[in-house]
Design an enzyme around this catalytic site. Structure first.
Site, PDB file in Angstrom:
ATOM      1  N   ALA A  98       3.294 -37.216  24.341  1.00 23.96           N
ATOM      2  CA  ALA A  98       2.522 -38.090  25.087  1.00 23.96           C
ATOM      3  C   ALA A  98       0.965 -37.787  25.320  1.00 23.96           C
ATOM      4  CB  ALA A  98       3.436 -38.420  26.333  1.00 23.96           C
ATOM      5  N   ASN A 138      11.519 -33.748  27.354  1.00 22.98           N
ATOM      6  CA  ASN A 138      10.659 -32.582  26.651  1.00 22.98           C
ATOM      7  C   ASN A 138       9.142 -32.781  27.266  1.00 22.98           C
ATOM      8  OD1 ASN A 138       8.896 -31.157  24.730  1.00 22.98           O
ATOM      9  ND2 ASN A 138      10.763 -30.493  23.897  1.00 22.98           N
ATOM     10  N   VAL A 140       6.394 -31.495  25.970  1.00 22.16           N
ATOM     11  CA  VAL A 140       5.302 -31.597  25.210  1.00 22.16           C
ATOM     12  C   VAL A 140       5.613 -33.268  24.452  1.00 22.16           C
ATOM     13  CG1 VAL A 140       4.720 -31.117  22.832  1.00 22.16           C
ATOM     14  CG2 VAL A 140       5.479 -29.207  24.474  1.00 22.16           C
ATOM     15  N   GLU A 141       6.938 -33.702  24.257  1.00 19.58           N
ATOM     16  CA  GLU A 141       7.175 -35.014  23.750  1.00 19.58           C
ATOM     17  C   GLU A 141       6.713 -36.125  24.403  1.00 19.58           C
ATOM     18  OE1 GLU A 141      10.444 -34.736  20.764  1.00 19.58           O
ATOM     19  OE2 GLU A 141      10.566 -32.791  21.418  1.00 19.58           O
ATOM     20  N   MET A 142       7.745 -36.854  25.300  1.00 17.46           N
ATOM     21  CA  MET A 142       7.824 -37.702  26.231  1.00 17.46           C
ATOM     22  C   MET A 142       7.454 -37.555  27.531  1.00 17.46           C
ATOM     23  SD  MET A 142      10.644 -39.858  24.131  1.00 17.46           S
ATOM     24  CE  MET A 142      10.162 -41.656  24.692  1.00 17.46           C
TER      25      MET A 142
END
Length: 328
Positions: A98, A138, A140-142
């Protein structure tokens, strides 16, 4: 005169008979091997028999929902693109999250994922539902801070509360994080692919060409099925990367989950279905082409050096595993 008329007619009949005489003994034998060693992919994933259309509809909307990321820029589909002819990946070495930071592993395809024996490269999720819960939270991810914040956004939306109620009609409070993940999993269970190789296994001996059949024979003779067997051609076991010849990577794989020394550098064997569409390759996404991936796997896992000719044959066969609706 009659001879002149009937000769072309008889020749035509002869050609017609030859064209319809069926597969050669060699092709028949190859079909038997394909069925025994690989097997056709089932048309439905385990658990899909319990998925209502309302649940799938909700899951699809959530799969494409960017509100599930903190800054509303990412959805499940961002890294696992299933739109159009996309093959459930973003075709990047590793995926940006994101806020732009990349993850440390290649995003595996979501196509046929529900057939796999575990989820993620290191198997840390047992099934699709457990997997769906991870990326949203997460960092790093969303990057959503908590389940509570996710549910707050869902409840504040004008459509979601009613959609959850329809999807989970027997629950008083249908909007839960568990139900959210369950709906996404239900949609993902619809992502079953069908390939020409399945048609070949199921009896259509013309579904793959003679050259592609030769590629399958090369695939078998090289020993690729020691890891890539079953109807997924993988996705059913862990293997150490660099089993025969070292593959340099800092990623310890399954060890990060189990903390057992013997699990260092073990990863879930990827399915080879749709492999021609899902590059770049390996857990680190560092291998750009399928030709290179085939040669490196042969060297690192089997200890053999494939010739360029053998590599091309195998790659030609691997193309038959692509979803027929996602190829040109």
């Amino acid at each position: 005169m009659l001879k002149k008329i009937f000769t072309p007619f008889l020749v035509s009949l002869l050609f017609l008979a030859l064209a319809n005489c069926g597969p050669s003994p060699e092709t028949k034998d190859l079909q038997v091997k394909a069925k025994q060693i690989i097997g056709a992919l089932p048309t439905k994933m385990p658990g899909s028999e319990n998925d209502s259309q309302e649940l799938i509809t909700l899951g699809k909307k959530l799969y494409f929902e960017k509100k599930l990321s903190l800054n509303e820029t990412q959805s499940c589909n961002s890294c696992h693109n299933v739109e159009g002819k996309a093959a459930g990946v973003d075709n990047l070495p590793t995926s940006p999250g994101a806020f732009g930071k990349n993850g440390d592993r290649n995003s595996p395809t979501v196509l046929n994922a529900g057939f796999h024996f575990v989820q993620f490269w290191d198997g840390r999720a047992a099934d699709l539902k457990a997997q769906a819960k991870g990326p949203i939270l997460n960092p790093v991810e969303m990057a959503m801070p908590s389940e509570k914040e996710v549910l707050k956004r869902i409840n504040e939306d004008s459509e979601y509360p009613a959609l959850f109620a329809k999807a989970y009609p027997n629950e008083k409070n249908a909007v839960t994080y568990d139900n959210l993940a369950g709906a996404i999993a239900a949609f993902e269970r619809t992502l079953v692919t069908s390939s020409r190789f399945d048609d070949f296994i199921n009896g259509d001996y013309k579904a793959i060409s003679k050259e592609e059949q030769e590629g399958f024979k090369s695939f078998l003779s090289a020993g690729c099925t020691s890891c890539h067997s079953g109807n997924l051609l993988g996705g059913n076991s862990y293997r150490k990367i660099g089993l025969v010849n070292e593959y340099k990577t800092a990623d310890l794989g399954l060890y990060n989950v189990t903390k057992k020394a013997e699990d260092k550098f073990f990863f879930k064997v990827p399915s080879l279905r749709n492999i021609a569409l899902t590059g770049p390759y390996f857990h680190d996404g560092q291998i750009k082409t399928l030709d290179e991936a085939v040669q490196k796997m042969a060297f690192h896992q089997l200890g053999i050096n494939l010739s360029d000719e053998e590599t091309k044959k195998i790659v030609l066969f691997l193309g038959t595993l692509s979803d027929k609706t996602r190829t040109n």
